[in-house]
Design an enzyme around this catalytic site. Structure first.
Site, PDB file in Angstrom:
ATOM      1  N   ARG A 191     -16.282  -2.022  78.321  1.00  0.00           N
ATOM      2  CA  ARG A 191     -17.398  -2.941  78.098  1.00  0.00           C
ATOM      3  C   ARG A 191     -17.915  -3.415  79.458  1.00  0.00           C
ATOM      4  O   ARG A 191     -17.262  -3.218  80.477  1.00  0.00           O
ATOM      5  CB  ARG A 191     -16.914  -4.152  77.293  1.00  0.00           C
ATOM      6  CG  ARG A 191     -16.507  -3.795  75.872  1.00  0.00           C
ATOM      7  CD  ARG A 191     -16.166  -5.060  75.102  1.00  0.00           C
ATOM      8  NE  ARG A 191     -15.679  -4.742  73.785  1.00  0.00           N
ATOM      9  CZ  ARG A 191     -16.441  -4.395  72.751  1.00  0.00           C
ATOM     10  NH1 ARG A 191     -17.756  -4.331  72.905  1.00  0.00           N
ATOM     11  NH2 ARG A 191     -15.908  -4.111  71.584  1.00  0.00           N
ATOM     12  N   ALA A 192     -19.045  -4.065  79.441  1.00  0.00           N
ATOM     13  CA  ALA A 192     -19.607  -4.600  80.678  1.00  0.00           C
ATOM     14  C   ALA A 192     -18.709  -5.695  81.230  1.00  0.00           C
ATOM     15  O   ALA A 192     -18.163  -6.501  80.475  1.00  0.00           O
ATOM     16  CB  ALA A 192     -20.995  -5.170  80.415  1.00  0.00           C
ATOM     17  N   ILE A 193     -18.525  -5.720  82.541  1.00  0.00           N
ATOM     18  CA  ILE A 193     -17.889  -6.870  83.179  1.00  0.00           C
ATOM     19  C   ILE A 193     -18.954  -7.622  83.972  1.00  0.00           C
ATOM     20  O   ILE A 193     -19.136  -8.809  83.816  1.00  0.00           O
ATOM     21  CB  ILE A 193     -16.720  -6.437  84.084  1.00  0.00           C
ATOM     22  CG1 ILE A 193     -15.646  -5.718  83.247  1.00  0.00           C
ATOM     23  CG2 ILE A 193     -16.103  -7.662  84.752  1.00  0.00           C
ATOM     24  CD1 ILE A 193     -14.432  -5.271  84.046  1.00  0.00           C
ATOM     25  N   THR A 194     -19.677  -6.898  84.809  1.00  0.00           N
ATOM     26  CA  THR A 194     -20.718  -7.558  85.615  1.00  0.00           C
ATOM     27  C   THR A 194     -22.110  -6.995  85.331  1.00  0.00           C
ATOM     28  O   THR A 194     -23.073  -7.441  85.934  1.00  0.00           O
ATOM     29  CB  THR A 194     -20.425  -7.375  87.127  1.00  0.00           C
ATOM     30  OG1 THR A 194     -20.389  -5.962  87.395  1.00  0.00           O
ATOM     31  CG2 THR A 194     -19.098  -7.979  87.519  1.00  0.00           C
ATOM     32  N   SER A 195     -22.224  -6.010  84.454  1.00  0.00           N
ATOM     33  CA  SER A 195     -23.516  -5.372  84.203  1.00  0.00           C
ATOM     34  C   SER A 195     -24.086  -5.844  82.862  1.00  0.00           C
ATOM     35  O   SER A 195     -23.395  -6.497  82.092  1.00  0.00           O
ATOM     36  CB  SER A 195     -23.330  -3.855  84.206  1.00  0.00           C
ATOM     37  OG  SER A 195     -22.571  -3.456  83.091  1.00  0.00           O
ATOM     38  N   THR A 199     -20.915   1.189  78.334  1.00  0.00           N
ATOM     39  CA  THR A 199     -21.137   2.203  77.302  1.00  0.00           C
ATOM     40  C   THR A 199     -20.618   1.722  75.944  1.00  0.00           C
ATOM     41  O   THR A 199     -21.264   1.918  74.913  1.00  0.00           O
ATOM     42  CB  THR A 199     -20.494   3.536  77.722  1.00  0.00           C
ATOM     43  OG1 THR A 199     -21.191   4.021  78.870  1.00  0.00           O
ATOM     44  CG2 THR A 199     -20.609   4.571  76.624  1.00  0.00           C
ATOM     45  N   ASP A 252     -11.680  -3.476  94.837  1.00  0.00           N
ATOM     46  CA  ASP A 252     -11.293  -2.468  93.834  1.00  0.00           C
ATOM     47  C   ASP A 252     -10.500  -1.307  94.412  1.00  0.00           C
ATOM     48  O   ASP A 252     -10.824  -0.151  94.176  1.00  0.00           O
ATOM     49  CB  ASP A 252     -12.544  -1.928  93.141  1.00  0.00           C
ATOM     50  CG  ASP A 252     -13.534  -1.387  94.174  1.00  0.00           C
ATOM     51  OD1 ASP A 252     -13.180  -1.326  95.359  1.00  0.00           O
ATOM     52  OD2 ASP A 252     -14.645  -1.023  93.794  1.00  0.00           O
ATOM     53  N   LYS A 282     -23.703   1.263  94.020  1.00  0.00           N
ATOM     54  CA  LYS A 282     -22.453   0.860  94.663  1.00  0.00           C
ATOM     55  C   LYS A 282     -22.204   1.708  95.904  1.00  0.00           C
ATOM     56  O   LYS A 282     -21.718   1.227  96.919  1.00  0.00           O
ATOM     57  CB  LYS A 282     -21.288   1.032  93.688  1.00  0.00           C
ATOM     58  CG  LYS A 282     -21.261  -0.037  92.616  1.00  0.00           C
ATOM     59  CD  LYS A 282     -20.151   0.204  91.610  1.00  0.00           C
ATOM     60  CE  LYS A 282     -20.306  -0.762  90.446  1.00  0.00           C
ATOM     61  NZ  LYS A 282     -19.380  -0.467  89.352  1.00  0.00           N
TER      62      LYS A 282
END
Lengths: 508, 508
Positions: A191-195, A199, A252, A282
Site C-alpha cells: 500500500r502507499a506509505i508516502t505516495s 498498487t 532505506d 527517486k
C-alpha cells in the site's frame, strides 16, 4: 504476572526498577519468564511504581505461556542473543556471514532484538553500505524466515517498481497482459506509505486484495496472475520491522534485499525491476540507475533469479490520474484501448522485456496486441472475479469524490515540467489514498502547448475540508512549469527544502 | 484513557492499530492527548486487541494531564518535533548548529524523541564522528538542560577519569587532599556499569552518596569538597538517556560532551581528565591518548574551563584492592599513610596537577604532605560526616565477604602482566559491585618476584555460589602472567575474543 491489556506484536514485559536492580538487568536487557513447563525470553522494560512482586506483560506473553492474569511466574535474567554480538561486530566494521545474517533476521522476526539494536543495524548499513554478499544473505534469510508461495510452475514472471513517480499504475496493465499470454505472474504489492496510491490501493478499487496465501495460490492457478496486497501474506516478514525503523529516519539501506526477498518468496524466476529515473524521481540520473541495477542483478543471480532492470522516464506522473479510484479508472480504460500513450508504452515495454527474458521474440508487439485485442482486459476481469470483485465493472462505475477544483494556466506556453513530489503531496492532502475517490487528474503533460486559461489539472476530493487543505497548499507550491524553453534558463531557485528531499524506497 | 499501571519515565501511550489507521498515525509517530485545558504530545505505541474507544497511558501522562483512570480525552495526530529533521539532516551529513543541538537535547530530556531516532543519532555520530564544534554544542546544551550547582566560588577544581582500570580509587584520595588545602572540589561520580566498582559505589561504603543538590551545596560550602553520586542530581540528564542507547551497542560517541557537560553543570573552572593508558586500558597507546586529550582541552576552552589531561599508567589495577569495600579500606589506609606506592603517586600527581593549574608551586609535594600529615584524612572524615556517614570509621570496621579463595603461583618468576579485564570480570562474578564486600585483593603487582606457591590474589565473596562462579571462570582465564621477560617473547595468543574488546566509556 499482570496483564497490560494489549497484544504488542512481540512479547513485552515491564518490571519495577527496584526489581531490575535486584535481578541485575538493565533496560533493554532480557529476562526469561517461566510458567509451569514453558518459558519465553523477552526484552525488559523498566518503569517505576510497580509492586515488587508484579511483572506486567502483554497478551503475547500470556498466550505463549498459556498463563492467566495473576499467574505466578519465575523471572530470571537472560543473556542477549548472539545476533546482538553480530550487530555489534558489524558496527565495528566486520562483514556478516550468512549464518550471522540468518540469526539476525530470525531475531528480527521473533522480536528478540530491541529497537535500539535494530536501529543500530539499519543506521550502520546506511552509513557504511551493505556489500552485495550481505544483500544476498539478507534476501535469502528474509525469504526463508517467512511464508513461501509454492506454485510448482516455471517460469514465474514478476515485476517491481522502486516507485517515486505518482500515478504509476503500470502493474495493473502488465499483469493482465502477461497472464493473458499464458505466463504466470503472481504479483504482490504494498500500500502507499508516502505516495497518493500503492498498487494494492489501486487494485482494491476493483477487487479485494487481502487474501490468504492459499487463496492467492488458487487465484494464480486459475488465472495465471493475481494482484494482491503483500502485507497479509507474511512473505519476508522481517521487512515490515525494518521499514518501521527506516520510515521515521527516511533512509532505506535494506531496499534491495527486501524487494528481492519478496520475489524469492513467491518463487519468481524472471523479474523486471522498474527504476523510474530523472528529475523528480527517486533515482535522479542514469548513472545512479546503473549503480542500483548492478546490485539487483547480482543479488538475483545469486538467488537463482534472472533480473533485468528497466530504467524508465520518471520526470512526470505516469498517465494523467493520481489517487486509487482515478488510477483504477485509467488502468481499465487503458486495457479497453483508450489509455494515455506513456502508460501504454511503459506497460508494453515492461511486459515485452519480461517476455523477451523467457525467449519470446517481439514481446512488446505481443503486449500491445494483447491490449488492442481486448485479451488483456478479459484477463483482468478474470483476475478481478477470482479475487472476489465485480468482473463487469466499467470505468464510469468507479466512484470518485465530488469536490472539485480546477487549476488553470496563467499564461501561454509549453509545459516544461511537472513536479512529482508536489503533485503527490497535493493528491495526499486531497485525501488519497485513505479516501479512495480523492486525487489529482492532470489535463496536460510535459511538452503540451497551453493557452492562458486552459485547465492544467483538477483536484478531486471526497471531503470539502481536504479540498481546502490542498487548495491552500497551492498558494506556496508550484506544481507545473509553463514557458518557452529558450526563455527559461533558470531551472529552479532553491530556498525552501521540502522534507525528505531524497525519498526513501520504503514502498516495496 | 486507561492506566497501564506504571511510571515509564517518559509519557507513553498505546492505541489499537485500527485507531492508529483511523488517525493516520504510524507506530513511533506522535499524538497529542488533550484533557480539559492541558495537552501532552507523546510517541504512540500501536498494538492489537485494545477497545477502539480506549487509549492506554502510563502514569506520567495521567499526572501531567491531572486525569484519572477513565477520564475522557481527545487524541489527535501531532507532527514530529523539528529536532527529528535535524537528526535526519545529520544522517545525511549536515553538521549541526547550536540551536539544532539545543533542540535535540531538549527533546532527548523530555522524551520527545523515540528510541529509533535517538539511536540513529548515536550510531551516526559513532560512524561519521562528532566535530569538536558539535562536542562543544552538546556539552553546553546538555549542561543547560539540567540542574546547575551554584557555589559562587572560584576557582572550582575537579577531576575525572575515563576509567577502564579496576581498583582506581584515586578520587577518594584526591578530593580530601585538595579540599584540605583550601580549594573547592565538588566531585560527582557514577556507579559501576561494567567495572567492579564506581567511585559512588566505593564512597557509599563510608557515607551516603545519594544527596539532593541543596545537600551537596551545603556539604561543599562546609568542607570544600564532596563525593556524591551524580545520578540523583539531574546534572546533564540527557546523558542517562544517551547511555541507555550506547550501552547495549558498546559504543560511546558522546563521552567527551557528556563528561564535559557534567563538569560545566557543577561550575568547574579547572579540570584534570585522567586518561589511563596502555595495554588493558581503554586507551591503548599514548598517541591515542593525545588524540582524545585534544578534544577535551578544546571543548573545555570553549566552555571557559581550563582542562589538563593526565595520561596515566593503566596496565594493571591501581593499588591492590578491587570491589567497593576492599577499595574503601585501601583508600582509607592510604590517607592514614599506609597506601600502595602507585595509588599514592597517582593521587598526588593528579592533585599536584590541579594545584599547579591554579598557580600553586610544588603541588605534588604539598599533596604528599597533606597525606603524610593526616590533614587529608581529617578532611575525609569531615566530608564523611557532612554527607551523613560515620566520621570515626576505621579500615578494619568495613565489613568484607567471608568466602575466600586464594590463588597461588604455579611457578617461579617475575609478574609480567596483570589482565585488567579478567580481574574486573572475576571481581564482578564474585559479587562486586552489588555485594559491596566482594571483590579481588591482589597480593602481587607487575615486576614482583614470586616463588612457586606464593599467593597471587584472593577472591572475596559474600555468597558461596558467587565464589564458585568466579572460581569456575578461572579455569578458562589467565589473570596474571609470570615468567622471565627474556624467555617470554610471545606476548599473547589470540584465539578467543572476549566480548566488548574495546570497552566503551560509559561510566562517566
Amino acid at each position: 504476572m499482570k496483564a497490560l491489556g494489549f497484544l504488542s506484536g512481540k512479547p513485552m514485559v515491564v518490571i519495577d526498577d527496584s526489581v531490575a536492580q535486584l535481578l541485575g538487568v538493565k533496560p533493554h536487557e532480557r529476562v526469561e519468564v517461566r510458567y509451569r513447563d514453558k518459558e519465553i525470553v523477552t526484552i525488559v522494560n523498566v518503569a517505576g511504581e510497580i509492586a515488587q512482586d508484579v511483572i506486567l506483560a502483554s497478551d503475547d506473553v500470556f498466550r505463549y505461556l498459556e498463563a492467566e492474569d495473576g499467574s505466578e511466574v519465575e523471572v530470571t535474567p537472560s543473556p542477549p542473543p548472539s545476533s546482538l554480538e553480530y550487530i555489534k561486530n558489524r558496527l565495528k566494521g566486520t562483514r556478516l556471514s550468512y549464518e550471522e545474517v540468518k540469526a539476525i533476521v530470525e531475531d528480527i522476526v521473533s522480536g528478540s532484538l530491541s529497537e535500539i539494536e535494530l536501529t543500530a543495524l539499519v543506521t550502520t548499513m546506511y552509513h557504511v553500505g551493505m556489500s552485495v554478499e550481505e544483500m544476498y544473505y539478507f534476501s535469502k534469510a528474509m525469504a526463508e524466515t517467512g511464508e513461501i508461495l509454492e506454485l510448482n510452475r516455471k517460469p514465474i514472471l514478476d515485476k517491481h517498481s522502486i516507485g517515486g513517480v505518482p500515478g504509476d499504475k503500470t502493474t495493473l496493465v502488465v499483469v493482465p497482459v502477461i497472464a493473458s499470454l499464458g505466463y504466470t505472474i503472481p504479483k504482490t504489492s504494498s500500500r502507499a506509505i508516502t505516495s497518493p496510491a500503492g498498487t494494492a490501493d489501486r487494485v482494491e478499487v476493483l477487487a479485494p486484495v487481502t487474501l490468504s496465501l492459499d487463496e492467492v495460490k488458487e487465484v494464480v492457478l486459475k488465472t495465471n496472475g493475481c494482484m494482491v496486497w503483500g502485507g497479509s501474506l507474511h512473505l519476508a516478514p522481517a521487512d515490515d520491522k525494518i521499514i518501521r525503523v527506516e520510515y521515521p529516519l527516511a533512509i532505506d539501506p535494506f531496499f534491495v534485499p527486501s524487494i528481492m526477498a519478496k520475489k524469492k518468496a513467491v518463487g519468481s524466476t524472471h523479474v523486471v525491476i522498474d527504476i523510474p529515473t530523472g528529475r523528480g524521481a527517486k533515482v535522479k540520473t542514469i548513472g545512479e540507475g546503473h549503480y542500483i541495477a548492478k546490485d539487483f542483478i547480482e543479488v538475483g543471480r545469486r538467488l537463482g533469479m534472472e533480473v533485468t532492470c528497466a530504467l524508465t522516464y520518471g520526470e512526470q506522473p505516469i498517465g494523467y490520474a493520481m489517487g486509487p479510484a482515478l488510477e483504477a479508472r485509467e488502468a481499465l480504460l487503458t486495457l479497453k484501448g483508450k489509455g494515455p500513450t506513456d502508460l501504454v508504452d511503459k506497460a508494453a515495454s515492461i511486459a515485452g522485456t519480461l517476455l523477451g527474458m523467457v525467449g519470446v521474440e517481439n514481446g512488446k508487439a505481443m503486449a500491445l496486441e494483447a491490449i488492442k485485442s481486448g485479451r488483456a482486459e478479459k484477463k483482468l476481469r478474470e483476475i478481478i472475479e477470482a479475487q472476489g470483485g465485480d468482473p463487469e465493472v466499467e470505468p464510469e462505475d468507479i466512484p470518485l469524490g465530488d469536490k472539485l477544483l480546477t487549476v488553470y494556466a496563467e499564461s501561454e506556453g509549453i509545459v516544461l515540467w511537472i513536479n512529482n513530489k508536489v503533485m503527490a503531496y497535493i493528491a495526499r492532502l486531497a485525501g488519497a489514498p485513505v479516501d479512495k475517490g480523492a486525487g489529482v487528474l492532470l489535463k496536460v503533460k510535459i511538452g503540451d502547448l497551453v493557452k492562458k486559461g486552459d485547465p492544467l489539472f483538477q483536484i478531486v476530493a471526497e471531503r470539502a475540508y481536504k479540498l481546502q487543505l490542498a487548495e491552500k497548499a497551492l498558494e506556496e507550491l508550484r506544481p507545473i512549469g509553463i514557458g518557452k524553453p529558450q526563455e527559461q534558463m533558470l531551472i529552479e531557485s532553491i530556498s525552501f527544502v521540502m522534507p525528505h528531499e531524497r525519498l526513501p524506497i520504503i514502498e516495496r
